[in-house]
Design a protein around this motif. Structure first.
Motif, PDB file in Angstrom:
ATOM      1  N   THR A   1       0.806  -1.222   0.000  1.00 58.27           N
ATOM      2  CA  THR A   1       0.000   0.000   0.000  1.00 58.27           C
ATOM      3  C   THR A   1       0.838   1.271   0.000  1.00 58.27           C
ATOM      4  O   THR A   1       0.299   2.368   0.116  1.00 58.27           O
ATOM      5  CB  THR A   1      -0.958   0.011   1.211  1.00 58.27           C
ATOM      6  OG1 THR A   1      -1.908   1.071   1.067  1.00 58.27           O
ATOM      7  CG2 THR A   1      -0.199   0.192   2.515  1.00 58.27           C
ATOM      8  N   GLY A   2       2.154   1.141  -0.171  1.00 61.31           N
ATOM      9  CA  GLY A   2       3.024   2.316  -0.127  1.00 61.31           C
ATOM     10  C   GLY A   2       2.702   3.365  -1.161  1.00 61.31           C
ATOM     11  O   GLY A   2       2.880   4.567  -0.935  1.00 61.31           O
ATOM     12  N   GLY A   3       2.208   2.936  -2.334  1.00 58.57           N
ATOM     13  CA  GLY A   3       1.887   3.879  -3.394  1.00 58.57           C
ATOM     14  C   GLY A   3       0.470   4.409  -3.349  1.00 58.57           C
ATOM     15  O   GLY A   3       0.045   5.140  -4.240  1.00 58.57           O
ATOM     16  N   SER A   4      -0.276   4.070  -2.292  1.00 60.61           N
ATOM     17  CA  SER A   4      -1.670   4.520  -2.186  1.00 60.61           C
ATOM     18  C   SER A   4      -1.778   6.003  -1.889  1.00 60.61           C
ATOM     19  O   SER A   4      -2.800   6.627  -2.167  1.00 60.61           O
ATOM     20  CB  SER A   4      -2.385   3.739  -1.076  1.00 60.61           C
ATOM     21  OG  SER A   4      -2.452   2.364  -1.395  1.00 60.61           O
ATOM     22  N   THR A   5      -0.720   6.551  -1.282  1.00 64.07           N
ATOM     23  CA  THR A   5      -0.692   7.977  -0.979  1.00 64.07           C
ATOM     24  C   THR A   5       0.592   8.587  -1.529  1.00 64.07           C
ATOM     25  O   THR A   5       1.536   7.871  -1.867  1.00 64.07           O
ATOM     26  CB  THR A   5      -0.766   8.236   0.543  1.00 64.07           C
ATOM     27  OG1 THR A   5       0.359   7.625   1.181  1.00 64.07           O
ATOM     28  CG2 THR A   5      -2.045   7.668   1.128  1.00 64.07           C
ATOM     29  N   LYS A   6       0.616   9.907  -1.590  1.00 57.29           N
ATOM     30  CA  LYS A   6       1.823  10.594  -2.036  1.00 57.29           C
ATOM     31  C   LYS A   6       1.978  11.877  -1.229  1.00 57.29           C
ATOM     32  O   LYS A   6       1.000  12.436  -0.704  1.00 57.29           O
ATOM     33  CB  LYS A   6       1.764  10.894  -3.533  1.00 57.29           C
ATOM     34  CG  LYS A   6       0.623  11.800  -3.959  1.00 57.29           C
ATOM     35  CD  LYS A   6       0.644  12.044  -5.466  1.00 57.29           C
ATOM     36  CE  LYS A   6      -0.500  12.961  -5.880  1.00 57.29           C
ATOM     37  NZ  LYS A   6      -0.470  13.245  -7.342  1.00 57.29           N
TER      38      LYS A   6
END
Length: 282
Positions: A114-119
Motif C-alpha cells: 500500500t506504499g503507493g496509495s498515498t503521495k
C-alpha cells in the motif's frame, strides 16, 4: 489477457529485497537459494508487480507497491530499486493518469502493498488516486492501526490513513464480490484479513496471490514466510487454494516473484509444484 469484460495486464514498479531466511521460514537456505539467490547479507530480490484491470468504464488497480518518498535509510535497508514515483511513471507508460483510476483493491496494508496509495504533496500525505475508491478488509484496517510489536514495522500510517480521512476507503467484512468477475477471498495466515483477488469468467480464472504465495518458489506447502502471524493457518489456506487451482486450472499471479509473473500448478507424489511459468499474461 481477457477475462470477461476486463483486459488484464500488470505493472512493474521496481524491486526491493528482504532477508531470504525470513521469506522462507523453516526451509533451509541450501534449498531456497537455488531459485532465489541471496546477496552478501542474505537478502533476496523481490518484485513489486501490480495488476491492472480495464473495462469500458473502470480502471482497477490491485495493490500499489512501495510508492515513493522513502528516506535513504529505508531505501538502503530494503535495497529499493525503483524510480521516485514508480507507480505513476509505470501507469503513464500505459497512457493512464492517476485521475482515471476508479478502484484500488488493497490486499493488505503492509508497506510493500500500500506504499503507493498515498503521495507527499507540499508536506501533506494525500491519496494518489483522487477519484478512486480503495477497498480493504475492516479487520485488516483495524489491525494496521494497532499492530503487535511483532509486525509493527510493516505498517506506515501515512500510507493508508489519508484514504480513510478523505472518505475514499471502503471497509469490507469478509468475502466480497466487486462485480460478476471479481471476487475477494479472505485469508488470515500472513496477516489478519488479507484479501486475494480472483478474476474469473466461464473460461479463465486468475488469482492475485499477494502474500499467500508471494513468489512461485512458495508453491510447496512447507515454504511459508517467517513474517506470517499464523503460519499453520497459512498452510491450510495454501492447501485449499491449490486444490481449486489444480482442479479448475487457475493462473496464479505473483506480486513478488522477481522472474515470473504467473504460473499454473500441479500435484505429484512429492507434493504441489509449478506446472508452467509465464513471464507475460496473454
Amino acid at each position: 489477457m481477457q477475462v470477461g469484460k476486463y483486459k488484464i495486464s500488470y505493472i512493474e514498479t521496481g524491486s526491493f529485497a528482504l532477508d531470504g531466511g525470513a521469506m522462507f521460514g523453516v526451509v533451509p537456505r541450501p534449498l531456497w537459494e537455488k531459485t532465489n539467490p541471496p546477496d552478501e547479507i542474505n537478502r533476496i530480490t523481490l518484485g513489486a508487480r501490480l495488476l491492472l484491470l480495464e473495462s469500458a468504464n473502470r480502471k482497477i488497480l490491485v495493490d500499489t507497491g512501495l510508492g515513493g518518498d522513502w528516506n535513504d535509510k529505508f531505501r538502503r535497508i530494503y535495497r529499493v530499486n525503483q524510480l521516485q514515483e514508480p507507480l505513476l511513471s509505470s501507469l503513464s507508460k500505459k497512457n493512464i493518469t492517476s485521475e482515471e483510476i476508479t478502484d484500488v483493491i488493497l490486499t493488505h496494508l503492509h508497506f510493500d502493498h500500500t506504499g503507493g496509495s498515498t503521495k507527499l504533496v507540499d508536506g501533506k500525505w494525500l491519496p494518489t488516486f483522487p477519484n478512486a475508491k480503495y477497498y480493504v478488509q475492516e479487520k485488516q484496517f483495524e489491525w494496521a492501526r494497532n499492530p503487535s510489536e511483532r509486525d509493527r514495522a510493516s505498517f506506515f500510517n501515512e500510507r493508508f490513513l489519508p484514504l480513510y480521512e478523505h472518505n475514499q476507503l471502503e471497509l469490507l467484512n469478509g468475502k466480497y464480490n466487486l462485480d460478476d468477475e471479481i471476487e475477494l477471498i479472505v485469508v488470515n495466515g500472513h496477516t489478519f484479513s488479507q484479501q486475494l483477488v480472483k478474476v474469473a469468467d466461464s473460461s479463465n480464472t486468475l488469482l492475485y496471490c499477494a502474500d499467500l504465495f508471494p513468489t512461485s518458489s512458495h508453491i510447496p506447502i512447507p515454504y511459508v514466510m517467517a513474517y506470517d502471524l499464523q503460519p499453520l493457518i497459512t498452510i491450510e489456506e495454501k492447501k485449499d487454494i491449490l486444490k481449486s487451482a489444480i482442479k479448475e486450472n487457475w493462473i496464479l499471479f505473483f506480486e513478488h516473484d522477481p522472474f515470473s509473473a504467473a504460473a499454473t500448478v500441479t500435484q505429484t507424489d512429492k507434493g504441489y509444484s509449478v506446472k508452467e511459468k509465464f513471464e507475460q499474461l496473454v
